[in-house]
Write a protein that holds these residues in place. Structure first.
Motif, mmCIF file in Angstrom:
data_model
loop_
_atom_site.group_PDB
_atom_site.id
_atom_site.type_symbol
_atom_site.label_atom_id
_atom_site.label_comp_id
_atom_site.label_asym_id
_atom_site.label_seq_id
_atom_site.Cartn_x
_atom_site.Cartn_y
_atom_site.Cartn_z
ATOM 1 N N VAL A 287 47.962 17.047 -67.005
ATOM 2 C CA VAL A 287 49.131 18.044 -67.000
ATOM 3 C C VAL A 287 50.029 17.523 -67.850
ATOM 4 C CG1 VAL A 287 48.415 19.099 -64.683
ATOM 5 C CG2 VAL A 287 50.189 17.313 -64.970
ATOM 6 N N ALA A 288 50.836 18.484 -68.368
ATOM 7 C CA ALA A 288 51.959 18.229 -69.364
ATOM 8 C C ALA A 288 53.298 18.304 -68.645
ATOM 9 C CB ALA A 288 52.073 18.878 -70.617
ATOM 10 N N LEU A 289 54.319 17.105 -68.731
ATOM 11 C CA LEU A 289 55.467 17.311 -67.889
ATOM 12 C C LEU A 289 56.246 16.333 -68.814
ATOM 13 C CD1 LEU A 289 57.036 18.714 -65.551
ATOM 14 C CD2 LEU A 289 56.620 16.779 -64.357
ATOM 15 N N PRO A 290 57.507 16.792 -69.139
ATOM 16 C CA PRO A 290 58.622 15.752 -69.874
ATOM 17 C C PRO A 290 58.691 14.749 -69.064
ATOM 18 C CG PRO A 290 59.314 18.166 -70.037
ATOM 19 C CD PRO A 290 58.020 18.004 -68.961
ATOM 20 N N GLN A 291 58.700 13.632 -69.595
ATOM 21 C CA GLN A 291 58.998 12.270 -68.696
ATOM 22 C C GLN A 291 60.383 12.398 -67.813
ATOM 23 O OE1 GLN A 291 58.381 8.500 -70.629
ATOM 24 N NE2 GLN A 291 59.999 7.545 -69.565
ATOM 25 N N SER A 292 61.411 13.065 -68.461
ATOM 26 C CA SER A 292 62.460 13.334 -67.777
ATOM 27 C C SER A 292 62.375 13.908 -66.445
ATOM 28 C CB SER A 292 63.784 14.097 -68.568
ATOM 29 O OG SER A 292 63.165 15.343 -69.002
ATOM 30 N N GLU A 293 61.419 14.840 -66.544
ATOM 31 C CA GLU A 293 61.173 15.622 -64.997
ATOM 32 C C GLU A 293 60.286 14.790 -64.205
ATOM 33 O OE1 GLU A 293 62.535 18.755 -64.455
ATOM 34 O OE2 GLU A 293 63.779 17.967 -66.342
#
Length: 357
Positions: free
Chosen positions: A105-111
């Protein structure tokens, strides 16, 4: 919720509060250990940075509840388009994306960091921000660390049974342990951008290949935003050649190293994440490898076996660095034979995955 066991009594110090350090603190707190975690930065990152979260990481984060939250917010990458220049080469279906724990899955590191920090807070543990590890000594009985506030210069001492250095590629812990970080820099300047784009294809990701050693990757990070990364200085130019780029959120240049620490720690102090290994972003393995380090460290603390941690995680780091290097070399082939072999292999994999070009 993964409930902490009681009465363990040991105190563990974690240097670095990125995804790897936060994961280590969660895994340790869940086992009932006291944890002090510190980082020289002012707070969690606001940048996308690492965006790929794989099945193994989701499995490790399941018991503490973080995996469910990641899956709620992340994008499932179901297929990838491969272009040679602007010409379709193949389409590849990512296997296992309908399983409870998908392949990727793709999720920004900030999140990801926000979810991990909120999970850690449920164990009543707060990060000591703006505190850098400036001294480190150890004996058979434990570890003594000195933390220095980067703004005021004020110091504080931390006494712990074990310590974990997850403080990045310029790790202070690695330096204080006098551990070499051998390797080499991959030639050239890379570029990375986060942008709002009108992605023109049904796939969630795209790789743009060439026969002149250039490669670019584009992957969704949700809400019409895409992570763009290339092994040349202008990934935005590549993106604009293929699609409308409506707004650039961030745009930076960087260099890529292939390095593995000489050892994964000494005595009661272990290294993990970028403090121990760095490599190209091909395959999105970096953060995931580091989070695996974090949970393996917690397991090693529970069993009092740092030697096993150092041997097993060093071998894993070398495997991943070799794999990413080979994959990068294959994707950036320039000889006619190399380009033909690469394109043929990708077309075969795309055909076998069930998508038709």
């Amino acid at each position: 919720m993964w409930l902490a066991s009681q009465g363990r009594g040991m105190h563990i110090f974690v240097s670095g509060a990125g995804p790897v350090g936060l994961s280590a603190a969660i895994a340790l707190a869940a086992r009932g250990y006291q944890v002090t975690i510190a980082d020289r930065e002012v707070g969690l990152t606001d940048q996308a940075r690492a965006v790929g979260v794989n099945r193994n990481t989701l499995s490790l984060l399941t018991h503490c509840g973080a995996a469910a939250r990641v899956l709620e917010e992340a994008q499932r990458v179901r297929s990838v388009r491969f272009l040679q220049g602007e010409t379709l080469l193949t389409r590849l279906k990512v296997p296992g994306q309908d399983k409870r724990l998908p392949t990727l899955v793709a999720l920004p590191q900030s999140e990801t960091e926000r979810i991990l920090a909120e999970t850690l807070a449920r164990y009543a543990i707060d990060v000591l921000w703006q505190h850098e590890t400036t001294a480190l000594t150890q004996s058979d009985a434990g570890v003594e660390a000195t933390l220095t506030h980067v703004g005021t210069g004020e110091t504080r001492a931390v006494s712990a049974d074990y310590a974990f250095g997850a403080d990045g590629s310029h790790s202070a812990v690695r330096r204080l342990l006098d551990i070499d970080f051998p390797g080499r820099q991959v030639g050239g300047t890379w570029s990375v951008a986060d942008a709002e784009c009108d992605f023109p294809w049904p796939e969630q990701a795209c790789a743009v290949l060439s026969d002149v050693c250039e490669v670019a990757f584009m992957i969704t990070i949700g809400a019409g935003r895409y992570r763009l990364i290339a092994n040349h200085p202008d990934v935005l130019e590549t993106a604009r050649r293929l699609m409308p780029v409506n707004r650039v959120i961030s745009d930076n240049a960087f260099h890529v190293d292939l390095r593995v620490a000489e050892v994964m720690g000494k005595g009661r102090v272990a290294l993990g994440g970028d403090a121990a290994h760095v490599h190209s972003p091909v395959g999105g393995r970096g953060m995931n490898l580091g989070i695996a380090d974090a949970f393996a460290f917690a397991e090693a603390v529970e069993h009092g076996d740092m030697a096993h941690y150092r041997a097993e995680r060093l071998a894993a780091a070398h495997r991943v660095v070799r794999w990413t290097d080979r994959a990068y070399r294959a994707l950036t082939a320039t000889s006619s034979i190399g380009v033909f072999a690469r394109n043929s292999a990708l077309r075969t994999v795309g055909f076998l995955s069930g998508l038709r070009t």
